[in-house]
Scaffold this active site. Structure first.
Site, PDB file in Angstrom:
ATOM      1  CG  HIS A  37      -1.967   9.769  -8.728  1.00 52.59           C
ATOM      2  ND1 HIS A  37      -0.857  10.218  -8.986  1.00 52.59           N
ATOM      3  CD2 HIS A  37      -2.160   9.509  -7.454  1.00 52.59           C
ATOM      4  CE1 HIS A  37      -0.277  10.274  -7.668  1.00 52.59           C
ATOM      5  NE2 HIS A  37      -0.949   9.840  -6.735  1.00 52.59           N
ATOM      6  CD  GLN A 153      -2.612   5.668   1.751  1.00 57.61           C
ATOM      7  OE1 GLN A 153      -1.945   6.429   2.383  1.00 57.61           O
ATOM      8  NE2 GLN A 153      -2.959   5.586   0.426  1.00 57.61           N
ATOM      9  CB  SER A 186       4.432  11.419  -6.349  1.00 58.82           C
ATOM     10  OG  SER A 186       3.023  11.217  -6.743  1.00 58.82           O
TER      11      SER A 186
END
Ligand code: PAF
Length: 280
Positions: A37, A153, A186
């Site tokens: 991120h 995505q 994550s």
């Protein structure tokens, strides 16, 4: 760093920034920020005058038996990271704001969401595109950055933006890997030591396929078989898919042709991990 906890406050700030001639670069996340991120935030800085981060665990993209309830939450650490990287504003919406009573509008990108993850997670991309479209309406970014680990995505969002004429530039950022080659996620936090070893085999098998293709192999069945053999491990409960697809349409390839994507999803212990290699 500004912290916005209402849609109205976020929109007003973004409108003012735009009136002042600033370009807004946006990184939408579900929190539990890791180095992957942070690299998206660093990339965002190159594409805008101000950077907005959002942290929201979107229930609409989780299936009934998925890890919504247990999804890692590390808000204080996330905000520390954001401050250190000089994010200008962080948006923290709640479920009531995003999906208020009576909510019934969803966005569905039809074809490219059916293969790969869409086959076993039928509602997932509808949830992603819906929340991303809403976040775009709230944050009003000029550009938005998405990681290539979630390649399906990324291309689905690019398709939505094109099909719906959204004035946002979608920028893909390469996968960031841990020193042992495991793609940052994550969900890596859930892995035991033994499962971690199994997780490494995903990247190792992708590298092996890359070597085969570099050496001139074009037989897709052979490539996929070798990849499957490489990721066989006792800790892998299920290989969800190993597919070689056209990297633009995400349709299965009959013969190897670039741009191609070799994509893998596997359940390791109870953790579902994805990884991919792009042949440009
Ligand atoms: O990639 C993610 O973290 C999420 O799917 C996103 C894009 C923030 C939408 O909830």
């Amino acid at each position: 760093m500004k912290l916005f906890k209402t849609i109205d406050a976020m929109q007003k700030w973004s409108l003012q920034e735009k009136r002042d001639g600033k370009r807004i670069s946006f990184v939408p996340t579900m929190g539990a920020l890791h180095e992957g991120h942070l690299s998206l935030i660093r990339e965002a800085k190159k594409h805008g005058d101000v950077v907005v981060l959002s942290i929201y665990v979107n229930p609409a993209q989780f299936g009934p038996n998925e890890d919504l309830q247990n999804y890692p939450k590390t808000l204080d650490a996330d905000l520390d990271h954001a401050k250190k990287l000089f994010v200008d504003a962080t948006f923290l919406p709640t479920d009531d704001m995003i999906y208020p009573d009576g909510y019934q509008t969803y966005i569905n990108v039809e074809n490219m969401t059916k293969n790969l993850c869409g086959a076993s997670r039928p509602e997932h991309f509808r949830g992603v595109t819906t929340v991303v479209a809403k976040l775009f309406n709230i944050v009003m970014p000029d550009s938005a950055i998405f990681g290539e680990k979630d390649f399906q995505q990324l291309v689905t969002i690019k398709r939505m933006v094109k099909d719906l004429n959204m004035p946002v530039e979608i920028i893909g950022h390469p996968i960031v890997r841990e020193p042992d080659g495991v793609a940052m996620s994550s969900r890596n936090k859930y892995l035991s030591d033994e499962e971690r070893v199994a997780a490494r085999s995903l990247n190792q098998s992708l590298e092996f396929a890359n070597e085969m293709i570099d050496a001139g192999e074009t037989d897709i069945k052979k490539i996929l078989l070798k990849v499957k053999e490489r990721i066989k491990s006792e800790s892998i409960s299920k290989v969800d898919y190993i597919n070689l697809v056209n990297a633009n349409t995400l349709e299965d390839l009959k013969e190897f042709r670039r741009p191609a994507l070799l994509a893998i999803a596997a359940v390791i212990g109870k953790t579902r991990l994805i990884d991919n290699h792009l042949f440009e």
